[in-house]
Enzyme design. Structure first.
Site, short mmCIF file in Angstrom:
data_model
loop_
_atom_site.label_atom_id
_atom_site.label_comp_id
_atom_site.label_asym_id
_atom_site.label_seq_id
_atom_site.Cartn_x
_atom_site.Cartn_y
_atom_site.Cartn_z
NE ARG A 104 -2.63 0.31 3.56
CZ ARG A 104 -3.56 0.58 4.58
NH1 ARG A 104 -4.65 0.52 4.13
NH2 ARG A 104 -2.98 1.21 5.59
CB THR A 108 -2.56 7.38 -2.71
OG1 THR A 108 -1.77 6.00 -2.88
CG2 THR A 108 -1.58 8.27 -3.21
CG ASP A 200 2.41 -2.65 9.12
OD1 ASP A 200 2.42 -1.65 8.20
OD2 ASP A 200 2.79 -3.85 8.66
CG ASP A 203 6.13 -3.18 9.97
OD1 ASP A 203 6.86 -3.58 9.09
OD2 ASP A 203 5.71 -1.88 9.86
C1 PRP Z 1 -1.22 -4.87 4.49
C2 PRP Z 1 -2.02 -5.87 4.78
C3 PRP Z 1 -2.70 -6.00 3.28
C4 PRP Z 1 -2.98 -4.49 3.23
C5 PRP Z 1 -4.62 -4.14 3.51
O1 PRP Z 1 -0.01 -4.98 3.75
O2 PRP Z 1 -1.18 -7.16 4.69
O3 PRP Z 1 -2.36 -6.58 2.30
O4 PRP Z 1 -2.28 -3.91 3.97
O5 PRP Z 1 -4.81 -2.77 3.29
P1 PRP Z 1 -5.80 -2.32 2.32
O6 PRP Z 1 -7.17 -3.44 2.59
O7 PRP Z 1 -6.08 -0.71 2.56
O8 PRP Z 1 -5.46 -2.54 0.90
P2 PRP Z 1 0.90 -3.88 3.29
O9 PRP Z 1 0.50 -3.20 2.28
O10 PRP Z 1 1.24 -2.99 4.57
O11 PRP Z 1 2.22 -4.42 2.84
P3 PRP Z 1 3.32 -5.85 3.77
O12 PRP Z 1 2.18 -6.66 4.09
O13 PRP Z 1 4.24 -5.57 2.91
O14 PRP Z 1 3.65 -5.00 5.11
N1 URA Z 2 -2.46 -2.98 6.96
C1 URA Z 2 -2.09 -3.40 8.07
O1 URA Z 2 -1.31 -4.25 8.44
N2 URA Z 2 -2.87 -3.00 9.24
C2 URA Z 2 -4.15 -2.09 9.22
O2 URA Z 2 -4.57 -1.72 10.26
C3 URA Z 2 -4.30 -1.79 8.05
C4 URA Z 2 -3.57 -2.29 7.03
#
Ligand code: PRP
Ligand code: URA
Length: 209
Positions: A104, A108, A200, A203
């Protein structure tokens, strides 16, 4: 909502509460994600097709049900979805594993694709897409778009925590897929994080940040 399943099992609720706790460290967090994935997967795979096969017991030969069809595909949305892959493999060790890489944009909140590799004949497999968080729904919608573009037809999406906004978006964009949520939370905050949520997920699973 037809096709949407919110889990109510007490063990799932208990483990999600432990996940939320900011004091839960990486090792325990990772284990909990995997355990919740197993409990949810058991429910999500309730409608797997069966066929009778001949088996000889020590006493006699009988026809008895076994899972039929091409091997299942489990498809994590990277990174955080990786935490739920072993959950499905515990239940269905023969499953193939695909990957959809999305992140993400921090400003945005739009998803950006960086990787997509799926098992062959995806059109003939049940695809179980896993990602702990369904926030705005942008990532889940994009992941299902990719899988459909590659031919996927029978798709299930499993998340541990969903926001109402993301659940609505995913269900309205892809009404044909089954969506399984461990818990439906209250709302998104201004940064598109789920509240109360767990922070997150990526993380916390990988110990980054
Ligand atoms: C997180 C999570 C989803 C997304 C959800 O991933 O694991 O994939 O955000 O958010 P959304 O419904 O608003 O799209 P992130 O983009 O943080 O990547 P990561 O798993 O690599 O940390
Ligand atoms: N992605 C995450 O990991 N946590 C949230 O709350 C939203 C998006």
């Amino acid at each position: 909502m037809d096709q949407v399943y919110i889990m109510d099992h007490p063990l799932i609720q208990h483990k999600i509460s432990m996940l939320r706790d900011e004091k839960t460290g990486t090792n325990e967090f990772r284990k909990l994600v995997e355990e919740i994935g197993i409990l949810m997967g058991y429910e999500a795979l309730r409608d797997l097709p069966l066929e009778d096969v001949e088996v000889t017991t020590p006493l006699e030969t009988c026809m008895t049900p076994m899972v039929s069809g091409k091997k299942l595909a489990v498809i994590p949305v990277l990174r955080a979805g990786l935490g739920m892959v072993n959950s499905i493999l515990t239940l269905v060790p023969s499953a193939k594993v695909g990957h959809v890489g999305l992140y993400r944009d921090p400003e945005t909140h739009e998803p950006h694709e960086y990787y997509c590799k799926l098992p062959e004949s995806i059109d003939e497999r049940i695809a179980v897409v896993v990602d702990p968080m369904l926030a705005t729904g942008g990532s889940a919608v994009a992941a299902v778009d990719f899988i459909k573009q590659k031919g996927g037809k029978n798709i299930k999406f499993m998340c541990i925590i969903a926001a109402p906004e993301g659940l609505k978006k995913l269900h309205e964009t892809h009404p044909d897929i089954q969506i399984y949520c461990g818990h439906l939370d209250r709302c998104l905050n201004a940064n598109a994080y789920i509240c109360p949520g767990l922070g997150d997920a990526g993380d916390r699973i990988f110990g980054t940040k």
